[in-house]
Design an enzyme around this catalytic site. Structure first.
Site, PDB file in Angstrom:
ATOM      1  N   TYR A  86      54.397  49.611  29.886  1.00 21.86           N
ATOM      2  CA  TYR A  86      55.124  49.759  28.770  1.00 21.86           C
ATOM      3  C   TYR A  86      56.420  49.024  28.498  1.00 21.86           C
ATOM      4  O   TYR A  86      56.859  48.894  27.442  1.00 21.86           O
ATOM      5  CB  TYR A  86      55.563  51.267  28.488  1.00 21.86           C
ATOM      6  CG  TYR A  86      54.356  52.351  28.555  1.00 21.86           C
ATOM      7  CD1 TYR A  86      53.186  51.799  28.552  1.00 21.86           C
ATOM      8  CD2 TYR A  86      54.590  53.537  28.619  1.00 21.86           C
ATOM      9  CE1 TYR A  86      51.859  52.678  28.715  1.00 21.86           C
ATOM     10  CE2 TYR A  86      53.566  54.446  28.575  1.00 21.86           C
ATOM     11  CZ  TYR A  86      52.283  53.994  28.747  1.00 21.86           C
ATOM     12  OH  TYR A  86      51.363  54.910  28.696  1.00 21.86           O
ATOM     13  N   HIS A 138      47.673  53.642  37.192  1.00 20.02           N
ATOM     14  CA  HIS A 138      47.554  53.506  35.871  1.00 20.02           C
ATOM     15  C   HIS A 138      46.050  53.288  35.523  1.00 20.02           C
ATOM     16  O   HIS A 138      45.512  53.967  34.545  1.00 20.02           O
ATOM     17  CB  HIS A 138      48.150  52.412  35.219  1.00 20.02           C
ATOM     18  CG  HIS A 138      48.659  52.398  33.815  1.00 20.02           C
ATOM     19  ND1 HIS A 138      49.710  51.719  33.294  1.00 20.02           N
ATOM     20  CD2 HIS A 138      48.006  53.284  32.864  1.00 20.02           C
ATOM     21  CE1 HIS A 138      49.896  52.229  31.786  1.00 20.02           C
ATOM     22  NE2 HIS A 138      48.660  53.087  31.561  1.00 20.02           N
TER      23      HIS A 138
END
Length: 268
Positions: free
Chosen positions: A46, A104
């Protein structure tokens, strides 16, 4: 309001921060924590860990009261890369440890044996309180569990009334793996579902609040993204909503199977 939790103690509602960067991310995190949120979710991908960490630091909430989660991207999951990548995330966050560290995606340089061994090293060192996975199928969770002495605390996946993931939820329930829902309001699409609109009207709530309540009452933690105070508060107020059995059954019967996040490297 006492912070509701799911059965494993994880706060049932968190703040997602995907595509929220810079000063706005810092402000959103601080606002959420001051409002009562105790679960903040970010990821190396992010590119906002420093901003998220600044928001945590700026709040009046003691660090030990906040569940902070971050994730390592699939390029950083080789055995020799995990520890330096996690250390870099901690440095950006300005924290000594994170409560949850996720794989992730089980893709790219991910190797169950090497990756989980390195995650276990971080767990043993105390810089990661719990290890977790994201976007894993039941089979991939089982393989990861075989290679991990430390328990896998959670699996974070796309989950909402339009993609209910019954099989995955059942597997996680049987194996003491908490489920955390990203995109829990289907990127706003829950507002266009007539059944959710009917339930919302019945409770003087919004469709978004109904979706979040449905997740909470199904023992799933949700991390909706929100930036401004009004949106953050509306999500927070969903915790005051209790759906009855008729409401829950009506949502359970929805048959959309609408997956919104579907990259080519996903296992499904």
């Amino acid at each position: 309001m006492t912070v509701p939790t799911i059965s494993n103690g994880l706060p049932a509602l968190g703040l997602g921060t995907y595509k929220n960067t810079g000063e706005q991310a810092t402000e959103s995190v601080t606002t959420a924590l001051e409002m009562g949120y105790r679960h903040i979710d970010t990821a190396a991908y992010y590119e906002n860990e420093a901003a998220v960490g600044a928001g945590i630091e700026a709040s009046s909430v003691p660090r030990e009261e906040v569940v902070v989660a971050t994730k390592l991207w699939y390029d950083d999951l080789a055995g020799d890369d995990v520890v330096p990548s996690a250390t870099a995330s901690l440095d950006r966050l300005g924290l000594d440890y994170v409560d949850l560290l996720y794989v992730h995606w089980p893709a790219g340089s991910y190797d169950a044996a090497e990756t989980m061994a390195a995650f276990n090293d971080l767990y043993d060192e105390g810089v990661v309180d719990s290890i977790a996975v994201s976007n894993f199928t039941p089979e991939q969770i089982a393989t990861a569990q075989k290679h991990s002495e430390a328990p896998i605390a959670a699996n974070q996946v796309e989950l909402h009334p339009l993609l209910q993931q019954d099989e995955l939820r059942a597997y996680c329930d049987r194996n003491d793996v908490a489920v955390v829902a990203y995109a829990p309001i289907a990127r706003g699409k829950v507002s266009d579902v007539p059944e959710l609109t009917d339930i919302a009207g019945k409770h003087d709530a919004s469709e978004v609040q109904v979706a979040l309540a449905w997740l909470r009452q199904n023992d799933v933690a949700a991390i909706p993204k929100a930036t401004g105070e009004a949106h953050i508060r509306a999500n927070w107020e969903s915790q005051r909503l209790t759906l009855d059995d008729t409401d829950l059954a009506k949502i359970d019967e929805l048959d959309y199977h609408e997956r919104l996040i579907d990259p080519g490297f996903a296992a499904w």
